[in-house]
Design an enzyme around this catalytic site. Structure first.
Site, short mmCIF file in Angstrom:
data_model
loop_
_atom_site.label_atom_id
_atom_site.label_comp_id
_atom_site.label_asym_id
_atom_site.label_seq_id
_atom_site.Cartn_x
_atom_site.Cartn_y
_atom_site.Cartn_z
N GLU A 46 5.68 -4.58 -5.70
CA GLU A 46 6.43 -3.81 -6.71
C GLU A 46 7.91 -4.13 -6.55
O GLU A 46 8.45 -4.02 -5.45
CB GLU A 46 6.26 -2.30 -6.52
N GLU B 4 1.74 3.06 -1.16
CA GLU B 4 2.86 3.77 -0.55
C GLU B 4 2.38 4.92 0.34
O GLU B 4 2.75 6.09 0.14
CB GLU B 4 3.81 4.29 -1.63
#
Ligand code: BG6
Length: 487
Positions: free
Chosen positions: A385, A176
């Site tokens: 995810e 991220e």
């Protein structure tokens, strides 16, 4: 024939600081999350200057994968995983981060973990940096705002590519990476930029002091990471032609709250900033056109060093991976309430339900986003995810009936199948927190994502015993049928 390709990478995803524990074992140094205390849905985490006696630090033991990895990987094997996403904890290999030589005990640990995966035919997908910057680099160098970190990171990467050649073929550079575009957690988890005080409340709760945030510093740190990532991609390819390297984005789906052009433009800007600012650098090798406007609006200057544009151009990724949990909306109407979400917040969507933690649940949004991303970048995508954080109830006989988690996954997998039919090239799906682990946002155990339950509570108490939830058996069937049997 079903939608999913034969070699689709079904599996689960984790991060060392949330799973591994063993904070003082095997010569490991402290990472930034090791100085972050536990919190809950309603109470913040704290980041402290070193370890303070009065606090519980959930990463220190986490769910003790460090001692349970054989058992955990055997459970993944039993579910039929083809892929296991995990991170290497940088401080197991380089306890301070600036050493010349890696720690042999750390290398031995991960070699054994990867070998265990291979035993079950599981392909490891390794995140090189998942919010785990060595604390020493944060404290002494100021984290990623310091360009020197590029060299330390590349030393670490070079060690990984050399030592685990043949054992690992799939890599992600920064988890991220775009989290650095937001305040508190961007600084801390993304950039290793610490607050000035001894003890600072941090987290995803509204109303916390963010006065120590500095956008210029954050965007500088992000540029350093983008350069480091590009160099790592090139290095990985040179180290082993079989290496495939992806970027990892915190995906942000933002719908216009209404069809007013103002809202549509606002939503477009959110999507550009949150997804395409970093994604375009990773995939196209240069900042997108709108970046100039963004820098001007923010009054920041990116410290582009001579050679950086070439580095970015030469280090483009093989695939794009991302997390997807929820969506939000955007409007310029300040009376519309803000909803919770995975790190980045937006306005609520009146048509969609929310999880127990207030995250909007939007399976169709995943299909939409997959189409958007593939349309823009045209390289393979991977969802690394996705999942539902929820409280689980253990019945007297030990069973855990998590039909809400099954429903969440089923609906998202159905939309993935539709996106593949739309023409999207999707490589795989790793459900987040396949074994219950510590929440990153709130630092608690009660928010469980796992298909495998771990007996441990928010205060750190529990036997660490692993139990299979209903979702375990359900996912086993999904994988066995290659996504056909979602019943
Ligand atoms: C992602 C992170 O942002 O979301 C994970 O990469 C994190 O580390 C996951 O755990 C879920 O968020 P949370 O706050 O529920 O743990």
């Amino acid at each position: 024939m079903g939608a999913f390709p034969k070699n689709f990478l079904w599996g689960g995803a984790t991060a060392a600081n949330q799973l591994e524990g063993g904070v003082r074992e095997g010569g490991k140094g402290l990472s930034v999350p090791d100085v972050m205390t536990g919190g809950t849905k309603t109470s913040p985490r704290h980041v402290t200057d070193g370890i303070l006696g009065q606090y519980h630090y959930p990463s220190h033991e986490a769910v003790d994968f460090y001692h349970h990895y054989k058992e955990d990987i055997a459970l993944y094997g039993e579910m039929g995983f083809r892929c296991f996403r995990m991170s290497v904890n940088w401080t197991r290999l380089f306890p301070r981060g600036d050493e010349a030589e890696p720690n042999p005990q750390g290398l031995a640990f991960y070699r054994s973990v990867f070998a265990e995966c291979r035993k079950y035919g599981i392909e490891p997908l390794v995140t090189i940096s998942h919010y785990e910057l060595p604390y020493y680099l944060a404290k002494e160098y100021g984290g990623w705002a310091n360009r020197k970190l590029i060299a330390f990171f590349l030393k670490y990467c070079e060690t990984l590519f050399r030592e685990f050649k043949g054992l690992v073929h799939y890599w992600l550079t920064f988890n991220e990476i775009n989290i650095l575009q937001m305040g508190t957690y961007g600084n801390l988890m993304g950039g290793g930029i610490l607050p000035p005080g001894e003890d600072t409340a941090v987290g995803v709760l509204p109303g916390l002091d963010e006065s120590w945030d500095d956008e210029q510093r954050r965007y500088t740190a992000l540029h350093h990471q983008l350069v480091a990532s590009a160099r790592a991609v090139k290095m990985a390819h040179e180290a082993d032609a079989d290496n495939k390297v992806g970027c990892m984005l915190l995906s942000r789906l933002s719908y216009p709250y209404t069809c007013r052009p103002e809202d549509v433009l606002k939503a477009q800007k959110v999507m550009q900033t949150a997804n395409y600012y970093c994604g375009d650098v990773h995939v196209r090798g240069a900042y997108p056109a709108f970046a100039g406007r963004l820098w001007k609006e923010k009054g920041i200057v990116i410290p582009v060093a001579p050679g950086d544009p070439e580095i970015l151009r030469e280090g483009t990724v093989d695939f794009v991976s991302f997390s997807y949990y929820s969506s939000s909306t955007a409007t310029d109407d300040p009376t519309v309430p803000v909803a919770n979400g995975n790190m980045m917040r937006g306005q609520a969507n009146p048509y969609l339900e929310q999880s127990q933690w207030g995250w909007t649940i939007d399976p169709k949004g995943l299909r939409y986003l997959l189409n958007e991303f593939y349309g823009r970048w045209q390289i393979p995508l991977m969802i690394v995810e996705n999942g539902l954080g929820a409280e689980d109830v253990v019945e007297e006989d030990g069973s855990i009936h998590d039909e809400y988690r099954i429903a969440y996954m089923r609906e998202h997998i159905e939309e993935m199948a539709r996106a593949i039919e739309d023409g999207v090239e999707l490589m795989g799906y790793t459900v987040w927190g396949c074994t219950d682990l510590v929440s990153a946002g709130t630092g608690e155990m009660a928010k469980r994502y796992g298909l495998v339950y771990v007996d441990k509570d928010n205060a750190g108490q529990g036997t660490l015993k692993r139990s299979k939830k209903d979702s375990f058996f359900w996912y086993q069937k999904v994988i066995e049928s290659n996504g056909e049997d979602l019943g």
